[in-house]
Scaffold this motif. Structure first.
Motif, PDB file in Angstrom:
ATOM      1  N   UNK A  50     -15.737  37.710  14.295  1.00 33.15           N
ATOM      2  CA  UNK A  50     -16.932  37.826  13.453  1.00 33.15           C
ATOM      3  C   UNK A  50     -16.856  38.960  12.437  1.00 33.15           C
ATOM      4  N   UNK A  51     -16.004  39.938  12.644  1.00 35.60           N
ATOM      5  CA  UNK A  51     -15.901  41.074  11.725  1.00 35.60           C
ATOM      6  C   UNK A  51     -14.908  40.838  10.578  1.00 35.60           C
ATOM      7  N   UNK A  52     -14.256  39.709  10.565  1.00 32.92           N
ATOM      8  CA  UNK A  52     -13.262  39.417   9.523  1.00 32.92           C
ATOM      9  C   UNK A  52     -13.969  39.182   8.196  1.00 32.92           C
ATOM     10  N   UNK A  53     -13.489  39.857   7.141  1.00 33.97           N
ATOM     11  CA  UNK A  53     -14.113  39.717   5.820  1.00 33.97           C
ATOM     12  C   UNK A  53     -13.167  39.127   4.780  1.00 33.97           C
ATOM     13  N   UNK A  54     -11.874  39.117   5.056  1.00 39.78           N
ATOM     14  CA  UNK A  54     -10.898  38.585   4.115  1.00 39.78           C
ATOM     15  C   UNK A  54     -11.037  37.058   4.046  1.00 39.78           C
ATOM     16  N   UNK A  55     -11.282  36.526   2.847  1.00 31.98           N
ATOM     17  CA  UNK A  55     -11.533  35.093   2.683  1.00 31.98           C
ATOM     18  C   UNK A  55     -10.350  34.246   3.119  1.00 31.98           C
ATOM     19  N   UNK A  56      -9.146  34.673   2.803  1.00 26.44           N
ATOM     20  CA  UNK A  56      -7.957  33.889   3.174  1.00 26.44           C
ATOM     21  C   UNK A  56      -7.810  33.826   4.694  1.00 26.44           C
ATOM     22  N   UNK A  57      -8.049  34.929   5.356  1.00 27.99           N
ATOM     23  CA  UNK A  57      -7.958  34.955   6.815  1.00 27.99           C
ATOM     24  C   UNK A  57      -9.044  34.077   7.435  1.00 27.99           C
ATOM     25  N   UNK A  58     -10.234  34.096   6.858  1.00 22.19           N
ATOM     26  CA  UNK A  58     -11.326  33.242   7.345  1.00 22.19           C
ATOM     27  C   UNK A  58     -10.936  31.772   7.189  1.00 22.19           C
ATOM     28  N   UNK A  59     -10.353  31.439   6.044  1.00 20.80           N
ATOM     29  CA  UNK A  59      -9.919  30.049   5.803  1.00 20.80           C
ATOM     30  C   UNK A  59      -8.853  29.626   6.833  1.00 20.80           C
ATOM     31  N   UNK A  60      -7.945  30.542   7.172  1.00 16.77           N
ATOM     32  CA  UNK A  60      -6.920  30.227   8.166  1.00 16.77           C
ATOM     33  C   UNK A  60      -7.549  29.963   9.529  1.00 16.77           C
ATOM     34  N   UNK A  61      -8.531  30.786   9.899  1.00 18.14           N
ATOM     35  CA  UNK A  61      -9.211  30.585  11.178  1.00 18.14           C
ATOM     36  C   UNK A  61     -10.013  29.290  11.172  1.00 18.14           C
ATOM     37  N   UNK A  62     -10.631  28.965  10.046  1.00 12.20           N
ATOM     38  CA  UNK A  62     -11.351  27.690   9.935  1.00 12.20           C
ATOM     39  C   UNK A  62     -10.394  26.516  10.114  1.00 12.20           C
ATOM     40  N   UNK A  63      -9.239  26.600   9.473  1.00 11.97           N
ATOM     41  CA  UNK A  63      -8.251  25.529   9.581  1.00 11.97           C
ATOM     42  C   UNK A  63      -7.771  25.401  11.022  1.00 11.97           C
ATOM     43  N   UNK A  64      -7.560  26.535  11.671  1.00 14.55           N
ATOM     44  CA  UNK A  64      -7.147  26.507  13.072  1.00 14.55           C
ATOM     45  C   UNK A  64      -8.223  25.861  13.940  1.00 14.55           C
TER      46      UNK A  64
END
Length: 120
Positions: A50-64
């Motif tokens: 929940x503390x992740x703010x980097x958009x690319x990292x969020x997109x990777x987690x969404x894809x996962x």
């Protein structure tokens, strides 16, 4: 803001699915166990990230998350799929090619197992 909606949508979808989940094993007792696992795993991973703010990292987690959800639905198994590593990268730890070996292992890791790299 659009990513927030996607994250919340994925979370709601997983939680709703957990209440309707039916085990592929056919055992009435295993349905409840797998439903509970899906909810607890979703809550644990979403709280962890929940503390992740980097958009690319969020997109990777969404894809996962989407990949894991699709695999769970397809195989009727909510648990992580086993990872089979290529045999040509498994050298002895004393080998001079250790750095290359680690890189190949990281590249061969499927997206649906990325959340477990911190825990293993």
């Amino acid at each position: 803001m659009a990513l927030r909606k996607e994250v919340l949508s994925l979370y709601r979808h997983i939680i709703r699915l957990s209440y309707k989940w039916e085990s592929a094993l056919g055992n009435p007792g295993s349905d409840g166990e797998e439903q509970k696992y899906v909810r607890e795993e979703a809550r644990r991973l979403f709280k962890k990230n929940k503390e992740i703010t980097d958009e690319e990292e969020i997109r990777q987690h969404l894809k996962e998350g989407q990949t894991r959800l699709e695999l769970a639905i397809h195989y009727k198994n909510p648990y992580p799929r086993p990872v089979h590593l290529p045999q040509h990268v498994l050298h002895s730890p004393k080998d001079k090619r250790l750095k290359a070996q680690r890189r190949k292992l990281e590249q061969s890791k499927p997206i649906y197992i990325k959340s477990y790299e911190d825990e293993s």
